[in-house]
Design an enzyme around this catalytic site. Structure first.
Site, PDB file in Angstrom:
ATOM      1  N   ALA A 172       0.831  -1.205   0.000  1.00  0.00           N
ATOM      2  CA  ALA A 172       0.000   0.000   0.000  1.00  0.00           C
ATOM      3  C   ALA A 172       0.865   1.255   0.000  1.00  0.00           C
ATOM      4  O   ALA A 172       0.577   2.223  -0.714  1.00  0.00           O
ATOM      5  CB  ALA A 172      -0.938   0.001   1.197  1.00  0.00           C
ATOM      6  N   ASP A 173       1.921   1.249   0.788  1.00  0.00           N
ATOM      7  CA  ASP A 173       2.822   2.407   0.852  1.00  0.00           C
ATOM      8  C   ASP A 173       3.538   2.633  -0.477  1.00  0.00           C
ATOM      9  O   ASP A 173       3.697   3.779  -0.920  1.00  0.00           O
ATOM     10  CB  ASP A 173       3.852   2.212   1.958  1.00  0.00           C
ATOM     11  CG  ASP A 173       3.241   2.259   3.340  1.00  0.00           C
ATOM     12  OD1 ASP A 173       3.309   3.322   3.970  1.00  0.00           O
ATOM     13  OD2 ASP A 173       2.681   1.245   3.779  1.00  0.00           O
ATOM     14  N   ASN A 174       3.978   1.556  -1.105  1.00  0.00           N
ATOM     15  CA  ASN A 174       4.681   1.685  -2.375  1.00  0.00           C
ATOM     16  C   ASN A 174       3.758   2.209  -3.469  1.00  0.00           C
ATOM     17  O   ASN A 174       4.143   3.096  -4.237  1.00  0.00           O
ATOM     18  CB  ASN A 174       5.277   0.340  -2.792  1.00  0.00           C
ATOM     19  CG  ASN A 174       6.626   0.073  -2.165  1.00  0.00           C
ATOM     20  OD1 ASN A 174       7.658   0.392  -2.745  1.00  0.00           O
ATOM     21  ND2 ASN A 174       6.638  -0.510  -0.972  1.00  0.00           N
TER      22      ASN A 174
END
Length: 386
Positions: A172-174
């Site tokens: 999700a962060d990437n």
């Protein structure tokens, strides 16, 4: 070693980015901008620095070394007047500001829209949070694992008879970081041609980018009323698509949904008649008879070594390849030929490989201009007092 290029050849040379974010999403966003030539100033808390420094393996902050190359580090106590004064000084020089505090924190620090406008009238502000700056979850903690669960990703990942599977990396962060880099640059482009200077604010949640890349799930559910079950390595849209085990305990990934590829596959494994078999003649039929189809392919592949299987597929122009782990990739001819890894020094004098910039511009891959900085390494560059 990777190919090198001069700083002036990079498209973001001269763009200044102040990064107040911590951990993954903002560091990925600014990692992309730094590789493209931007001056990225990472603001870190005293003594400890970014939590990413604590993600270590064998005493080395591998995540920090990988995602903070080409960046600068300043150590500021943002709870002190001097620290805030120095931050204001940085923002005056900035084109882009990145933060991932909980919504409202920036305002409580005094960095309101009016304040930012007075410091840098054309500033692009990227505000990353778990769930967005508004809405029912705005003040809810938003680590990537929660988003990967709630977005629908985990429910479609894994096998139907086993628990849902979260990804083994910060997916999700990437995804949000990559979206954020595009949004920041698009908005910066607009800012530079706008007649009236004003601060632009990008509201970027972790949830929405991941939700958007999972495909037309909402449309398909509205049409069918059915939730597509987890299917492991199979595809819910075409077959065959799976991983198959070779006789030497290796795995081959195969995707042969196109008719021409499928015809060559059936002919190669000794079943040319399968293309006219009612069980396998259409996409729908193949999905309905996926077990029989996969068994046919597995029976053939299972009698081959990995190298024999790869030669077999290559000779017939069938889209297949090995399942590789990092031990394979470190010495893979493709990785070496494309110069996808470059050695970086560690603080204790060792050298470790990290991925190079994942693109080329006019045939040249941007270099790693400087290794990841030590905490506060660049205070003297930006401030008259440390």
């Amino acid at each position: 070693m990777t190919e090198t290029t001069t700083t002036t050849a990079l498209p973001l040379t001269g763009v200044v980015v102040v990064n107040l974010s911590r951990l993954v999403s903002g560091n990925i966003l600014t990692h992309v901008l730094a590789d493209l030539g931007a001056t990225v100033i990472k603001v870190e808390s005293p003594r400890k620095g970014d939590e990413l420094r604590a993600w270590q393996r064998d005493g080395v902050s591998t995540y920090w070394l990988t995602y903070s190359r080409n960046k600068e580090s300043v150590e500021l106590d943002l709870r002190s007047p001097e620290g805030m004064s120095n931050l204001h000084e940085l923002i005056r020089k900035a084109d882009i500001l990145v933060e991932n505090f909980r919504p409202g924190t920036l305002e409580r620090m005094g960095l309101t829209a009016d304040c930012l406008q007075s410091l840098s009238p054309r500033l692009v502000t990227v505000r990353i949070s778990g769930w967005g700056q508004t809405g029912m979850f705005a003040n809810k903690g938003g680590f990537g694992s929660l988003i990967e669960a709630m977005s629908g990703f985990a429910s479609m990942n894994g096998f139907a008879d086993r628990p849902p599977v979260l990804p083994p990396f910060a997916m999700a962060d990437n995804v949000a970081g990559l979206y954020g880099a595009v949004l920041a640059l698009a908005t910066l482009h607009e800012q530079r041609s706008a007649s009236e200077p004003r601060v632009r604010e990008i509201d970027l949640s972790l949830f929405e980018p991941l939700f958007s890349v999972l495909g037309p799930q909402a449309a398909e559910f509205a049409l069918t009323g059915k939730v597509v079950p987890r299917s492991g390595s199979r595809s819910p849209t075409h077959a065959p698509r799976n991983v198959f085990k070779t006789m030497d305990e290796r795995w081959v990934a195969l995707s042969a949904g196109m008719e021409g590829t499928l015809a060559r596959l059936f002919d190669g494994i000794g079943h040319p008649e399968a293309l006219s078999d009612p069980r396998f003649a259409t996409h729908e039929a193949r999905l309905e008879n996926i077990e029989a189809l996969d068994d046919m392919i597995q029976n053939y592949v299972g009698a081959l070594t990995l190298n024999q299987a790869l030669d077999f597929f290559a000779e017939r122009d069938i889209t297949a390849g090995p399942v590789c782990d990092i031990a394979d990739l470190l010495h893979h001819p493709y990785v070496i030929e494309r110069e996808l890894l470059v050695d970086q020094p560690t603080p204790d004098g060792r050298s470790i490989p990290v991925h190079a910039a994942p693109f080329k511009i006019d045939g040249v891959r941007p270099s790693i201009r400087r290794p990841a900085p030590s905490l506060g390494q660049d205070n003297s560059t930006w401030f008259t007092k440390k």
